[in-house]
Design a protein around this motif. Structure first.
Motif, PDB file in Angstrom:
ATOM      1  N   THR A  77       9.599   3.160  -1.214  1.00 58.37           N
ATOM      2  CA  THR A  77       8.999   3.106   0.119  1.00 58.37           C
ATOM      3  C   THR A  77       9.912   3.752   1.145  1.00 58.37           C
ATOM      4  OG1 THR A  77       8.180   0.983  -0.554  1.00 58.37           O
ATOM      5  CG2 THR A  77       7.883   1.555   1.735  1.00 58.37           C
ATOM      6  N   LEU A  78      11.204   3.407   1.067  1.00 58.34           N
ATOM      7  CA  LEU A  78      12.127   3.972   2.048  1.00 58.34           C
ATOM      8  C   LEU A  78      12.196   5.480   1.903  1.00 58.34           C
ATOM      9  CD1 LEU A  78      14.958   1.309   2.039  1.00 58.34           C
ATOM     10  CD2 LEU A  78      13.372   1.838   3.879  1.00 58.34           C
ATOM     11  N   GLN A  79      12.124   5.975   0.659  1.00 58.20           N
ATOM     12  CA  GLN A  79      12.141   7.426   0.474  1.00 58.20           C
ATOM     13  C   GLN A  79      10.907   8.065   1.088  1.00 58.20           C
ATOM     14  OE1 GLN A  79      12.773   7.286  -3.726  1.00 58.20           O
ATOM     15  NE2 GLN A  79      14.927   7.887  -3.568  1.00 58.20           N
ATOM     16  N   ALA A  80       9.750   7.401   0.891  1.00 60.94           N
ATOM     17  CA  ALA A  80       8.515   7.945   1.472  1.00 60.94           C
ATOM     18  C   ALA A  80       8.572   7.907   2.997  1.00 60.94           C
ATOM     19  CB  ALA A  80       7.310   7.152   0.959  1.00 60.94           C
ATOM     20  N   LYS A 138       0.267   0.149   7.032  1.00 63.26           N
ATOM     21  CA  LYS A 138      -0.609  -0.193   5.899  1.00 63.26           C
ATOM     22  C   LYS A 138      -1.165   1.034   5.183  1.00 63.26           C
ATOM     23  CE  LYS A 138      -0.791  -4.390   4.606  1.00 63.26           C
ATOM     24  NZ  LYS A 138      -0.279  -4.666   3.256  1.00 63.26           N
ATOM     25  N   GLU A 139      -1.410   2.087   5.942  1.00 63.96           N
ATOM     26  CA  GLU A 139      -2.013   3.264   5.324  1.00 63.96           C
ATOM     27  C   GLU A 139      -1.105   3.822   4.236  1.00 63.96           C
ATOM     28  OE1 GLU A 139      -3.466   7.551   6.912  1.00 63.96           O
ATOM     29  OE2 GLU A 139      -3.385   5.910   8.373  1.00 63.96           O
ATOM     30  N   LEU A 140       0.190   3.991   4.614  1.00 61.39           N
ATOM     31  CA  LEU A 140       1.161   4.527   3.672  1.00 61.39           C
ATOM     32  C   LEU A 140       1.414   3.538   2.542  1.00 61.39           C
ATOM     33  CD1 LEU A 140       3.476   6.765   3.237  1.00 61.39           C
ATOM     34  CD2 LEU A 140       4.956   5.010   4.189  1.00 61.39           C
ATOM     35  N   ILE A 141       1.620   2.263   2.920  1.00 56.44           N
ATOM     36  CA  ILE A 141       1.974   1.254   1.919  1.00 56.44           C
ATOM     37  C   ILE A 141       0.847   1.098   0.901  1.00 56.44           C
ATOM     38  CG2 ILE A 141       2.579  -1.170   1.567  1.00 56.44           C
ATOM     39  CD1 ILE A 141       4.747   0.387   2.974  1.00 56.44           C
ATOM     40  N   ASN A 142      -0.378   1.053   1.381  1.00 51.98           N
ATOM     41  CA  ASN A 142      -1.495   0.882   0.454  1.00 51.98           C
ATOM     42  C   ASN A 142      -1.597   2.042  -0.522  1.00 51.98           C
ATOM     43  OD1 ASN A 142      -2.187  -1.562   1.440  1.00 51.98           O
ATOM     44  ND2 ASN A 142      -3.861  -0.830   2.740  1.00 51.98           N
ATOM     45  N   ARG A 143      -1.285   3.239  -0.024  1.00 50.84           N
ATOM     46  CA  ARG A 143      -1.325   4.398  -0.915  1.00 50.84           C
ATOM     47  C   ARG A 143      -0.260   4.254  -2.001  1.00 50.84           C
ATOM     48  NH1 ARG A 143       1.372   9.128  -0.747  1.00 50.84           N
ATOM     49  NH2 ARG A 143       2.168   8.845   1.355  1.00 50.84           N
ATOM     50  N   LEU A 144       0.969   3.852  -1.598  1.00 50.79           N
ATOM     51  CA  LEU A 144       2.045   3.696  -2.578  1.00 50.79           C
ATOM     52  C   LEU A 144       1.707   2.599  -3.588  1.00 50.79           C
ATOM     53  CD1 LEU A 144       5.141   3.904  -0.207  1.00 50.79           C
ATOM     54  CD2 LEU A 144       4.389   5.636  -1.825  1.00 50.79           C
ATOM     55  N   VAL A 145       1.147   1.502  -3.073  1.00 56.31           N
ATOM     56  CA  VAL A 145       0.790   0.383  -3.959  1.00 56.31           C
ATOM     57  C   VAL A 145      -0.236   0.842  -4.977  1.00 56.31           C
ATOM     58  CG1 VAL A 145      -0.453  -1.808  -4.021  1.00 56.31           C
ATOM     59  CG2 VAL A 145       1.381  -1.486  -2.380  1.00 56.31           C
ATOM     60  N   ALA A 161       3.373  -3.861  -6.539  1.00 60.45           N
ATOM     61  CA  ALA A 161       2.092  -3.272  -6.912  1.00 60.45           C
ATOM     62  C   ALA A 161       1.040  -4.332  -7.208  1.00 60.45           C
ATOM     63  CB  ALA A 161       2.268  -2.366  -8.126  1.00 60.45           C
ATOM     64  N   ALA A 162       1.470  -5.580  -7.453  1.00 55.04           N
ATOM     65  CA  ALA A 162       0.522  -6.663  -7.727  1.00 55.04           C
ATOM     66  C   ALA A 162      -0.383  -6.924  -6.527  1.00 55.04           C
ATOM     67  CB  ALA A 162       1.264  -7.932  -8.109  1.00 55.04           C
ATOM     68  N   ALA A 163      -0.044  -6.357  -5.368  1.00 48.49           N
ATOM     69  CA  ALA A 163      -0.914  -6.508  -4.206  1.00 48.49           C
ATOM     70  C   ALA A 163      -2.273  -5.862  -4.445  1.00 48.49           C
ATOM     71  CB  ALA A 163      -0.251  -5.890  -2.975  1.00 48.49           C
ATOM     72  N   ASP A 164      -2.336  -4.948  -5.422  1.00 48.22           N
ATOM     73  CA  ASP A 164      -3.619  -4.318  -5.740  1.00 48.22           C
ATOM     74  C   ASP A 164      -4.375  -5.224  -6.721  1.00 48.22           C
ATOM     75  OD1 ASP A 164      -5.743  -2.763  -6.546  1.00 48.22           O
ATOM     76  OD2 ASP A 164      -4.596  -0.898  -6.387  1.00 48.22           O
ATOM     77  N   GLY A 165      -5.299  -6.006  -6.174  1.00 50.08           N
ATOM     78  CA  GLY A 165      -5.983  -7.008  -6.979  1.00 50.08           C
ATOM     79  C   GLY A 165      -6.902  -6.448  -8.047  1.00 50.08           C
ATOM     80  N   ARG A 166      -7.199  -5.156  -7.951  1.00 51.31           N
ATOM     81  CA  ARG A 166      -8.085  -4.594  -8.970  1.00 51.31           C
ATOM     82  C   ARG A 166      -7.375  -4.507 -10.311  1.00 51.31           C
ATOM     83  NH1 ARG A 166      -9.288   0.926  -7.204  1.00 51.31           N
ATOM     84  NH2 ARG A 166      -7.129   0.739  -6.549  1.00 51.31           N
ATOM     85  N   TYR A 167      -6.068  -4.221 -10.250  1.00 49.73           N
ATOM     86  CA  TYR A 167      -5.310  -4.099 -11.490  1.00 49.73           C
ATOM     87  C   TYR A 167      -4.577  -5.376 -11.852  1.00 49.73           C
ATOM     88  CZ  TYR A 167      -6.209   0.867 -11.078  1.00 49.73           C
ATOM     89  OH  TYR A 167      -6.825   2.084 -10.981  1.00 49.73           O
ATOM     90  N   PHE A 168      -4.319  -6.229 -10.869  1.00 49.61           N
ATOM     91  CA  PHE A 168      -3.576  -7.460 -11.108  1.00 49.61           C
ATOM     92  C   PHE A 168      -4.416  -8.664 -10.680  1.00 49.61           C
ATOM     93  CE2 PHE A 168      -0.367  -4.184 -10.693  1.00 49.61           C
ATOM     94  CZ  PHE A 168       0.560  -4.505 -11.663  1.00 49.61           C
ATOM     95  N   PRO A 169      -5.481  -8.967 -11.417  1.00 49.15           N
ATOM     96  CA  PRO A 169      -6.371 -10.039 -10.952  1.00 49.15           C
ATOM     97  C   PRO A 169      -5.694 -11.407 -10.881  1.00 49.15           C
ATOM     98  CG  PRO A 169      -7.004  -9.257 -13.138  1.00 49.15           C
ATOM     99  CD  PRO A 169      -5.970  -8.317 -12.633  1.00 49.15           C
ATOM    100  N   TRP A 170      -4.624 -11.632 -11.623  1.00 46.95           N
ATOM    101  CA  TRP A 170      -4.036 -12.973 -11.700  1.00 46.95           C
ATOM    102  C   TRP A 170      -2.759 -13.106 -10.875  1.00 46.95           C
ATOM    103  CZ3 TRP A 170      -6.605 -16.931 -13.891  1.00 46.95           C
ATOM    104  CH2 TRP A 170      -7.705 -16.594 -14.685  1.00 46.95           C
ATOM    105  N   VAL A 171      -2.376 -12.044 -10.181  1.00 48.72           N
ATOM    106  CA  VAL A 171      -1.096 -12.085  -9.479  1.00 48.72           C
ATOM    107  C   VAL A 171      -1.316 -11.927  -7.978  1.00 48.72           C
ATOM    108  CG1 VAL A 171       1.236 -11.176  -9.464  1.00 48.72           C
ATOM    109  CG2 VAL A 171      -0.158 -10.946 -11.507  1.00 48.72           C
TER     110      VAL A 171
END
Lengths: 358, 428
Positions: free
Chosen positions: B182-185, B403-410, B125-135
């Motif tokens: 992810t695999l479940q989704a 990416k569409e699915l992964i970004n939503r999960l992230v 989830a750290a791929a979402d830079g809005r919530y994880f600015p330092w990771v």
């Protein structure tokens, strides 16, 4: 010269049965307490709090707990890691289920939850003894870790199975979470250590503690003189688990902040606490502290010495650490099979006579 | 008196050593313990690349690089001790090479303003830079990995895998459990069946019962999220039950030479994801030979050069160095701070030209990090083990994850994390 006992007369039983009957010991104890509570918080920094002091304090509580069970009541347990996990996970569940409940109560409550679990796993101790009991408690270790890994409810269905502590405050000061000041971290642990060590010391010299020791020394004789083994053993399991549970809760919430059952509370931790108790001294409050400090600090100290000062390569230094720590453990146990506490006791006796030994 | 001096010296030894001015990059290594076969080559690659920069270019932007090694033995508590003891020395960023330690350091680094760069591991989830600015976890993270593996299986089956049985064999730790959601989704989207076989730390050398179970279930494909000794044991066990190796796909952490060599010929055909190219083909190895190995400066013995994990370490070091250069350009100073380092990581643009200029032509995917996306492009190759030539071969082009699915999960997981920890998103 240090001990000047001339003129100290104890004229009543309460005087004689104090924890520190010698005046010098008492003042030394107050002085140490004053330094620990008032002095250290002003100078402690992140490194000292997170890598040195807090781990020693947290492990000391676990060692105290196991010492009550193994050292005072004579029941060998290898389930310490599992009971720490119970403390940690119940603390997490309480903190997330009741966000407004003060974290100090959460930690105490998780101690009580662990005590209940400890009683359940203590029941076999009525039938089986010694090494066989160790195996039964080993089952607790594996079962509890499996439970916390296998049932997602315990980790609130998080994707990775890790539990992460939310931020909580005491008197408006953060004591858990990443924004905690090192002194707050240290003081909250120090508070629990002080209360629990005081409790342990007084329990072990009460009638409850004496019944534990009677069971330890010879259970049949104890039963004949009127000690109820069911009550005494289950009490010991409950009190011991209470301590261990609190140490697990602190380990998770204050020290690490995020844990994962199989790594943080594996069988290694159970052995670690057992080693602390054996090296420190079975049946000694001071021994629990000495053992925890020895096991936790020696690797850190050696690492800083070998890597930091002598600039050894890290892998050689780490392997040497194992060799040196192992050799020291063997050395101490050969020189003093009763642990560091006994060594301290002998030292004190020498000091009392010094400089005029007979 | 003598005793007092000794005690004082010992207490001093407990204190952490102090700082000096360089570009300080701590490396949380593990050269001991059950995960050392994976930790040693990665550490060697990381060290050697920075030794090369120091020797050849005099550091980055004229400032020498000081890589501090701190041994964790893959142990979380030791990792925390390492973080605390090195952060005071001006550490620019942390690369723990352990998902468990990354989880510990995410809140700490965020609170203290030191970036965490977990390349292809850590908290997805750290791929979402809005919530994880330092990771940061570019160039691809675990959920990308799961999606890429499934895409590869889709390609093999002409786009239809409805009703297929896919089993995930994973280390029973935060790391191994990462791809499960992810695999479940993905199973819902593509209609395959998925089940999970966890393997504990303690039993990673003894997996007989799990593999007997797998033999009974006869899955069409097996995915693996393993690390350390677990990989090699799993591949041997798969060979023992005569599982077709070409249907067995590991994540990029389960695809090194160490993992397949113990099974010998029987590992032929085993597949794994590849974040970067394996082998010694890149021109960087000539420079390493000239400036590092021949001068006797290699961190290890130099024998690991060209292995998958050595290349992983060197590739991570190259991305770090590029991020430092970016930070130096943005701020116009050579001696950067951790906050500037963060800006460097966030504005990193990896292009083919940059990689080629560094001696890594066509070595990894091109990608750009942004304020919102800390996870990179989410692309990887599939590599396959050739047991006769004893080398990994890339068998596909770069595959882009869904990416569409992964970004939503992230986004969902990041929002959940933010809700639990009262974190407000940044504006991007």
């Amino acid at each position: 010269m240090l001990y000047r006992e001339a003129g100290e007369f104890r004229t009543s039983y309460p005087d004689d049965s104090q924890t520190f009957p010698i005046a010098f010991d008492k003042f030394r104890y107050y002085a140490i307490l004053a330094v620990l509570f008032v002095g250290v918080p002003f100078i402690v920094n992140d490194y000292w709090a997170n890598a040195v002091l807090v781990p020693v304090l947290v492990w000391s509580i676990a060692a105290l707990g196991l010492n009550i069970l193994t050292g005072y009541c004579g029941q060998i347990s290898l389930g310490t890691g599992g009971f720490m996990a119970v403390g940690a996970y119940s603390c997490y569940k309480l903190m997330t289920a009741f966000p407004d409940l003060n974290v100090v109560f959460c930690i105490f409550l998780s101690g009580f939850v662990t005590a209940l679990v400890g009683i359940v796993f203590g029941v076999p101790s009525l039938r089986i003894k010694g090494f066989y009991l160790a195996v039964a408690t080993l089952a607790a270790q594996f079962f509890l870790v499996w439970l916390f890994n296998g049932v997602p409810w315990f980790y609130n269905y998080s994707a990775s199975g890790q539990i992460t502590v939310p931020e909580r405050t005491v008197f408006g000061i953060a004591v858990t979470g990443p924004y905690t000041e090192p002194w707050a971290k240290y003081l909250i642990c120090m508070f629990f250590v002080f209360v629990l060590a005081w409790l342990a010391r007084n329990l072990t010299r009460s009638s409850v503690g004496r019944s534990w020791m009677a069971i330890r020394d010879m259970d049949i004789a104890a039963e004949i003189i009127g000690v109820n083994p069911l009550k005494a053993k289950l009490q010991a399991f409950a009190v011991s688990s209470f301590f261990v549970g609190i140490s697990g809760a602190l380990f998770f919430s204050v020290y690490l902040g995020a844990v994962e059952a199989s790594e943080a509370f594996g069988i290694n931790q159970s052995f670690l606490v057992l080693f602390m108790v054996i090296i420190g001294g079975l049946g000694s409050i001071f021994g629990s502290f000495a053992g925890a400090a020895f096991i936790v600090l020696l690797p850190v100290l050696l690492k800083n010495l070998l890597v930091g000062r002598l600039s050894w390569p890290t892998d050689i230094a780490t392997n040497s650490e194992f060799i040196i720590v192992g050799a020291l453990i063997i050395f101490f146990l050969i020189v003093e099979p009763h642990g560091l506490a006994h060594l301290a006791r002998l030292f004190k006796e020498k000091l009392r006579l010094w400089p005029f030994p007979h | 008196m003598k005793l007092n001096v000794t005690v004082a010296a010992l207490i001093c030894s407990l204190a952490a050593p102090v700082a000096h001015a360089d570009l300080v990059i701590p490396w949380l290594s593990y050269r001991t313990g059950p995960f050392s076969p994976s930790g040693i080559p990665a550490g060697d690659g990381f060290h050697d690349y920075f030794s090369l920069l120091n020797e050849r270019d005099g550091g980055i932007g004229g400032v020498p690089i000081n890589v501090i090694d701190c041994e964790t033995a893959y142990n979380t508590q030791k990792g925390v001790e390492c973080y605390e003891s090195t952060k005071g020395q001006g550490s620019l960023l942390y690369q723990p090479l352990s998902t468990g330690i990354t989880y510990q350091l995410i809140p700490k680094g965020t609170a203290e303003g030191i970036p965490i760069f977990s390349m292809g591991y850590g908290r997805t989830a750290a791929a979402d830079g809005r919530y994880f600015p330092w990771v940061f976890n570019f160039p691809a993270h675990y959920w990308d990995g799961a999606s890429i593996a499934i895409k590869h299986i889709l390609d093999l089956n002409g786009g239809d895998i409805a009703g297929k049985k896919i089993t995930l064999v994973h280390l029973n730790a935060a790391y191994g459990r990462e791809p499960i959601p992810t695999l479940q989704a993905l199973a819902e989207v593509h209609g395959f069946e998925v089940d999970f076989v966890p393997i504990d730390f303690a039993s990673s050398q003894e997996q007989k019962s799990q593999w007997l179970d797998i033999r009974r279930k006869k899955p069409d494909y097996i995915l693996m999220w393993g690390w350390g000794i677990m990989n090699a044991v799993a591949i041997q066990e798969a060979a023992n039950i005569r599982y077709p190796m070409e249907n067995f796909i590991g994540i990029w952490w389960s695809g090194s030479e160490n993992d397949v060599l113990p099974a010998g010929e029987r590992a032929h055909g085993y597949k794994a994801l590849a974040l970067h190219r394996p082998g010694k083909g890149a021109p960087i190895f000539d420079d390493l030979q000239e400036y590092v190995f021949d001068k006797g400066l290699a961190a290890g013995t130099g024998e690991h050069a060209g292995t998958v994990l050595y290349n992983r370490g060197a590739y991570g070091a190259m991305l770090t160095a590029e991020a430092i250069k970016t930070a130096q350009e943005i701020h116009g100073v050579a001696e950067i701070t951790p906050a500037m380092m963060r800006d460097g990581l966030e504005n990193l643009v990896m292009t083919e030209e940059k990689m080629a200029a560094n001696g890594f032509p066509n070595f990894g995917p091109s990608f750009a990090v942004s304020c919102e996306n800390h996870g990179g492009g989410g692309e990887a190759w599939i590599q396959q083990w050739d047991a006769h030539a004893t080398e990994w071969k890339l068998i596909t082009d770069l595959i882009q994850s869904d990416k569409e699915l992964i970004n939503r999960l992230v986004r969902e997981d990041a929002e959940k994390y933010a809700a639990e920890n009262n974190i407000e998103p940044r504006d991007c």
